[in-house]
Write an enzyme that holds these catalytic residues in place. Structure first.
Site, PDB file in Angstrom:
ATOM      1  N   GLY A  49      55.048  63.016  34.974  1.00  0.00           N
ATOM      2  CA  GLY A  49      55.631  64.115  34.218  1.00  0.00           C
ATOM      3  C   GLY A  49      55.686  65.417  34.992  1.00  0.00           C
ATOM      4  N   CYS A  50      55.246  65.384  36.238  1.00  0.00           N
ATOM      5  CA  CYS A  50      55.278  66.578  37.082  1.00  0.00           C
ATOM      6  C   CYS A  50      56.408  66.428  38.094  1.00  0.00           C
ATOM      7  CB  CYS A  50      53.952  66.752  37.823  1.00  0.00           C
ATOM      8  SG  CYS A  50      52.542  66.975  36.731  1.00  0.00           S
TER       9      CYS A  50
END
Length: 135
Positions: A49-50
């Site tokens: 998610g980064c």
């Protein structure tokens, strides 16, 4: 509910009026961290998610939570340093009660991070909370 280390950062932020200075401060916090050993940069410690590469390695000893982390992006490494100041050396039972969004909001970060960086920060906080809750 923040640690003394995070309160010190919040106080420093009060003296930095320019956002370029605040970004520089966050980056310097990240540069001051020891790098995470390559042996700990594995899929189990990688945060999804980064936008950049992020690894968090939590350790819970004697009921105390702490983690080390790293990123290939300087500003994200600085955000990890801020999260370490917020959570490290806290009783693991208290980690879930920390309103990280509100604490980081005191620094004005929400208004100055890109949507991708904000999503990555949320993913890191969620990983911290999940690990603490599972212990």
């Amino acid at each position: 509910m923040a640690t003394a280390a995070f309160e010190a950062i919040a106080e420093d932020f009060e003296f930095l009026e320019d956002w370029e200075d605040r970004y520089r401060y966050v980056i310097e916090q990240g540069k001051a961290m020891e790098p995470l050993p390559d042996a700990l940069k594995v899929p189990a410690t990688k945060v999804d998610g980064c936008a950049s590469q992020v690894w968090l390695h939590p350790v819970i000893e004697s009921g105390t939570f702490r983690f080390d982390g790293d990123s290939d992006a300087l500003i994200v490494r600085g955000l990890i340093a801020l999260l370490r100041a917020l959570y490290n050396d806290m009783p693991v039972s208290e980690v879930g009660a920390v309103d990280a969004r509100a604490e980081l909001g005191r620094l004005g970060l929400h208004d100055h991070l890109s949507a991708q960086r904000s999503n990555g920060l949320r993913a890191m906080i969620e990983r911290i909370r999940t690990v603490a809750a599972a212990s």
